[in-house]
Design a protein around this motif. Structure first.
Motif, short mmCIF file in Angstrom:
data_model
loop_
_atom_site.label_atom_id
_atom_site.label_comp_id
_atom_site.label_asym_id
_atom_site.label_seq_id
_atom_site.Cartn_x
_atom_site.Cartn_y
_atom_site.Cartn_z
N ALA A 23 -1.67 5.59 -7.52
CA ALA A 23 -2.75 5.63 -6.65
C ALA A 23 -3.50 6.64 -7.06
O ALA A 23 -4.71 6.56 -7.01
N TYR A 24 -2.73 7.76 -7.03
CA TYR A 24 -3.47 9.16 -7.17
C TYR A 24 -4.26 9.33 -8.52
O TYR A 24 -5.18 9.72 -8.64
N LYS B 101 0.11 -9.20 -0.73
CA LYS B 101 0.04 -8.49 -1.98
C LYS B 101 -1.64 -8.22 -2.48
O LYS B 101 -1.86 -7.03 -2.91
N TRP B 102 -2.40 -9.33 -2.23
CA TRP B 102 -3.57 -9.28 -2.56
C TRP B 102 -4.30 -8.11 -1.72
O TRP B 102 -5.16 -7.50 -2.32
N ALA C 61 -3.37 -4.51 -2.78
CA ALA C 61 -4.24 -4.37 -3.99
C ALA C 61 -5.64 -4.20 -3.69
O ALA C 61 -6.38 -3.18 -4.31
N MET C 62 -6.22 -4.75 -2.90
CA MET C 62 -7.84 -4.70 -2.62
C MET C 62 -7.93 -3.33 -1.80
O MET C 62 -8.93 -2.68 -1.82
N LEU C 63 -7.04 -3.06 -0.83
CA LEU C 63 -7.04 -1.69 -0.13
C LEU C 63 -7.12 -0.66 -1.04
O LEU C 63 -7.94 0.13 -0.82
N LEU D 276 0.90 -1.09 0.00
CA LEU D 276 0.13 0.13 -0.13
C LEU D 276 0.85 1.35 -0.11
O LEU D 276 0.62 2.33 -0.71
N LYS D 277 1.99 1.24 0.78
CA LYS D 277 2.70 2.54 0.74
C LYS D 277 3.52 2.76 -0.53
O LYS D 277 3.74 3.53 -1.09
N GLY D 278 3.88 1.35 -1.21
CA GLY D 278 4.44 1.58 -2.73
C GLY D 278 3.52 2.16 -3.61
O GLY D 278 3.86 3.04 -4.55
N TYR D 279 2.24 1.76 -3.63
CA TYR D 279 1.19 2.61 -4.32
C TYR D 279 1.13 3.97 -4.10
O TYR D 279 1.22 4.65 -5.12
N PHE D 280 1.10 4.55 -2.89
CA PHE D 280 0.82 5.94 -2.58
C PHE D 280 2.31 6.58 -2.80
O PHE D 280 2.32 7.73 -2.70
#
Length: 255
Positions: A21-22, A115-116, A119-121, A12-16
């Motif tokens: 993510a944005y 990881k799933w 991705a879901m969050l 999740l940190k990697g996405y944001f």
């Protein structure tokens, strides 16, 4: 469970930490917002015309605004899921960190679930953009809440299936573009299966139609919580994560 949460947090940190993510949230928010504006504009236009003509036609917010919008949201998610899952394992393989991950004291299933869930969050954050628009309907109107909650449950289960499929595909390549493209193609096929059998009533057509993720979302979107639809989605998630675990075993042997 602790390792699952740590991996989930890392993902999740990697996405944001990156623009992905944005961009996904902004893209979904803009497209859904445009659909919301169009649906509400047409609703009030038809309502006004009916009053001017002296008709006593009943206008239903759930049926005429919310239900089509959530179906629209499910369609938009089809394009967003590949961008969420394409980096899950492909990026690890490209950067060479997959060996460190596989040789760490963490079980394969913990890596997969972590990881799933991450991705879901992110998927839930993206869907959360639609709540802002629908909240206006609840603030100024009186739609029925229960069908909306059931429809969102369907969106989450359907998204869980597509994300699990994308996670498996991400284990098969180190190229994120290939992972995203193949994921979109597979998700599109799962989406279109019901279309292929629309005019066929045979036994094989019934089986193919049952495998379509659209078929099972229709009940959720109507506010009907049918156990067989929930079992289908959960079974598809389990199967996709299971074959991902098998793919992880082959990666571990190579590492």
């Amino acid at each position: 469970m602790k390792n699952v949460l740590l991996i989930c947090q890392k993902e999740l940190k990697g996405y944001f930490a990156s623009p992905i993510a944005y961009l996904l949230m902004a893209f979904f928010g803009l497209i859904f917002g445009f659909g919301f504006y169009t649906a509400t504009r047409d609703y009030y236009r038809f309502s006004f015309q009916a009053q001017m003509m002296g008709q006593q036609q009943t206008m239903n917010i759930n049926e005429q605004i919310i239900r089509p919008l959530l179906q629209f949201a499910a369609t938009i998610a089809l394009f967003l899921v590949p961008m969420i899952t394409m980096r899950l394992f492909a990026e690890e393989k490209r950067s060479g960190t997959i060996e460190l991950l596989l040789t760490s004291p963490v079980k394969d299933i913990e890596i997969i679930l972590g990881k799933w869930f991450g991705a879901m969050l992110l998927y839930m954050c993206v869907l959360g953009m639609s709540v802002i628009n629908l909240g206006l309907l609840f603030a100024w109107g009186k739609p029925d809440l229960k069908p909306v909650l059931v429809a969102y449950l369907g969106l989450l289960l359907q998204g869980g299936v597509l994300l699990a499929v994308g996670e498996f595909i991400s284990t098969t390549t180190k190229n994120q573009i290939i992972a995203g493209g193949v994921t979109f193609f597979v998700c599109l096929m799962l989406w279109l299966l019901s279309w292929f059998t629309a005019f066929d009533s045979g036994a094989s057509a019934s089986v193919v139609n049952y495998l379509s993720i659209v078929t099972h979302f229709e009940n959720f979107n109507r506010g009907v919580l049918d156990l067989k639809d929930a079992i289908f989605y959960l079974s598809m998630i389990f199967f996709s994560l299971f074959i991902t675990a098998r793919a992880m075993e082959s990666l571990r042997w190579r590492a």
